[in-house]
Each structure stands twice: as C-alpha cells, then as structure tokens.
Design a protein around this motif. Structure first.
Motif, PDB file in Angstrom:
ATOM      1  N   ALA A   8       0.847  -1.189   0.000  1.00  0.00           N
ATOM      2  CA  ALA A   8       0.000   0.000   0.000  1.00  0.00           C
ATOM      3  C   ALA A   8       0.883   1.239   0.000  1.00  0.00           C
ATOM      4  O   ALA A   8       2.045   1.176   0.419  1.00  0.00           O
ATOM      5  CB  ALA A   8      -0.903  -0.013   1.220  1.00  0.00           C
ATOM      6  N   LYS A  14       3.629   2.228   2.724  1.00  0.00           N
ATOM      7  CA  LYS A  14       3.822   1.076   3.606  1.00  0.00           C
ATOM      8  C   LYS A  14       4.799   0.082   2.976  1.00  0.00           C
ATOM      9  O   LYS A  14       5.032   0.091   1.770  1.00  0.00           O
ATOM     10  CB  LYS A  14       2.491   0.394   3.893  1.00  0.00           C
ATOM     11  CG  LYS A  14       1.522   1.247   4.695  1.00  0.00           C
ATOM     12  CD  LYS A  14       0.303   0.448   5.098  1.00  0.00           C
ATOM     13  CE  LYS A  14      -0.636   1.263   5.954  1.00  0.00           C
ATOM     14  NZ  LYS A  14      -1.831   0.486   6.380  1.00  0.00           N
ATOM     15  N   SER A  35      -4.673 -11.195   8.399  1.00  0.00           N
ATOM     16  CA  SER A  35      -5.586 -10.141   7.962  1.00  0.00           C
ATOM     17  C   SER A  35      -6.495 -10.571   6.813  1.00  0.00           C
ATOM     18  O   SER A  35      -7.518  -9.920   6.564  1.00  0.00           O
ATOM     19  CB  SER A  35      -4.789  -8.904   7.541  1.00  0.00           C
ATOM     20  OG  SER A  35      -3.901  -9.221   6.484  1.00  0.00           O
ATOM     21  N   LYS A  94     -12.102  -5.108   1.870  1.00  0.00           N
ATOM     22  CA  LYS A  94     -12.154  -3.960   2.759  1.00  0.00           C
ATOM     23  C   LYS A  94     -11.283  -2.850   2.179  1.00  0.00           C
ATOM     24  O   LYS A  94     -10.324  -3.135   1.454  1.00  0.00           O
ATOM     25  CB  LYS A  94     -11.629  -4.344   4.136  1.00  0.00           C
ATOM     26  CG  LYS A  94     -12.334  -5.524   4.773  1.00  0.00           C
ATOM     27  CD  LYS A  94     -11.663  -5.903   6.101  1.00  0.00           C
ATOM     28  CE  LYS A  94     -12.345  -7.096   6.748  1.00  0.00           C
ATOM     29  NZ  LYS A  94     -11.689  -7.462   8.028  1.00  0.00           N
ATOM     30  N   GLU A 100      -8.940  -1.368   3.514  1.00  0.00           N
ATOM     31  CA  GLU A 100      -7.541  -1.603   3.895  1.00  0.00           C
ATOM     32  C   GLU A 100      -6.862  -2.671   3.039  1.00  0.00           C
ATOM     33  O   GLU A 100      -5.658  -2.895   3.166  1.00  0.00           O
ATOM     34  CB  GLU A 100      -7.436  -1.982   5.381  1.00  0.00           C
ATOM     35  CG  GLU A 100      -8.354  -3.088   5.830  1.00  0.00           C
ATOM     36  CD  GLU A 100      -9.634  -2.556   6.452  1.00  0.00           C
ATOM     37  OE1 GLU A 100     -10.221  -1.589   5.893  1.00  0.00           O
ATOM     38  OE2 GLU A 100     -10.063  -3.112   7.491  1.00  0.00           O
ATOM     39  N   ASP A 101      -7.605  -3.318   2.162  1.00  0.00           N
ATOM     40  CA  ASP A 101      -6.995  -4.247   1.203  1.00  0.00           C
ATOM     41  C   ASP A 101      -6.443  -3.514  -0.026  1.00  0.00           C
ATOM     42  O   ASP A 101      -5.799  -4.130  -0.876  1.00  0.00           O
ATOM     43  CB  ASP A 101      -8.015  -5.288   0.736  1.00  0.00           C
ATOM     44  CG  ASP A 101      -8.469  -6.215   1.840  1.00  0.00           C
ATOM     45  OD1 ASP A 101      -9.683  -6.490   1.922  1.00  0.00           O
ATOM     46  OD2 ASP A 101      -7.614  -6.656   2.637  1.00  0.00           O
ATOM     47  N   THR A 102      -6.693  -2.224  -0.114  1.00  0.00           N
ATOM     48  CA  THR A 102      -6.197  -1.432  -1.241  1.00  0.00           C
ATOM     49  C   THR A 102      -4.675  -1.454  -1.278  1.00  0.00           C
ATOM     50  O   THR A 102      -4.012  -1.133  -0.289  1.00  0.00           O
ATOM     51  CB  THR A 102      -6.697   0.011  -1.141  1.00  0.00           C
ATOM     52  OG1 THR A 102      -8.122   0.021  -1.274  1.00  0.00           O
ATOM     53  CG2 THR A 102      -6.078   0.886  -2.221  1.00  0.00           C
ATOM     54  N   SER A 146     -14.884   2.666   0.005  1.00  0.00           N
ATOM     55  CA  SER A 146     -15.782   2.491   1.171  1.00  0.00           C
ATOM     56  C   SER A 146     -17.188   2.983   0.876  1.00  0.00           C
ATOM     57  O   SER A 146     -17.449   3.600  -0.140  1.00  0.00           O
ATOM     58  CB  SER A 146     -15.204   3.225   2.377  1.00  0.00           C
ATOM     59  OG  SER A 146     -15.030   4.587   2.066  1.00  0.00           O
TER      60      SER A 146
END
Length: 123
Positions: free
Chosen positions: A40, A43, A63, A87, A89-91, A123
């Motif tokens: 990501a 990150k 996760s 989700k 956060e999986d981007t 989202s």
C-alpha cells in the motif's frame, strides 16, 4: 528464468470480490512455490498468501484468512487469488512471486516477481 504477469485488479466497493491471476512462463511452473504480496502507499510490502509447488500447502496472513483463497492450476501455469469481502484496507498493489520449491511468508525466499496489479477498494 520465470516470467510472471498479474491480472484481474481493479476498483471494487467494500464487500465485493475480485480474482487475481498470475500467469507464469519459462521454467517448470510445477516446481515453484507461489506467493502473493501487497504494498500500500507509504507502507512496506507485506505477505498475503502462499501455496506450495504441489498446491497442497497454503499459508495466509491473519488479515486475509477466511476472506482470501490462493489456488493454482499447474496445467495452465497460473496461480489465483480469490478475494472476497474486500475492505478498504486491502487497497494496494498486489504482486505474485515464484520461488523454487518454496512455501514461505518471507519475500526474500522468492526469486521472481511480477509487475503488480492495482486493487482499490472503495468504502
């Protein structure tokens, strides 16, 4: 040499599904363990899932456990990542990787990498 090409990424709403594919060419695919990793923005690259060269053994990051499924078709020289219940956060950019007789969560165990495919979950 093993060449890897990912496909199947895209934009999906939260709760949706995508299936990533990674097509391999070159040396004997059935001798290579395969992994999926993701990175990501801002990150470090992280492990997502791995499958042994026989397809019998698999590992998942906590996760994604229960939501993602890794599989392979040695006749088609392809590994898949089925992603459900996505989700935001999986981007990330998702990469597949190949390692000779490897089943590992450690990216340093993999010798060959694809160019990545973008997955964006809204989202």
């Amino acid at each position: 040499q093993v060449q890897l090409v990912e496909s199947g990424g895209g934009l999906v709403q939260a709760g949706g599904s995508l299936r990533l594919s990674c097509a391999a060419s070159g040396r004997t695919f059935s001798s290579y363990g395969m992994g999926w990793f993701r990175q990501a923005p801002g990150k470090e690259r992280e492990f997502v899932a791995a499958i042994s060269w026989t397809g019998v053994g698999t590992y998942y990051a906590d996760s994604v456990k229960g939501r993602f499924t890794i599989s392979r078709d040695n006749a088609k020289n392809t590994v898949y990542l089925q992603m459900n219940s996505l989700k935001p956060e999986d981007t990330a950019v998702y990469y597949c990787a190949a390692g000779y007789l490897v089943l590992s969560t450690n990216d340093r165990r993999y010798d060959y990498w694809g160019q990545g495919t973008q997955v964006t979950v809204s989202s």
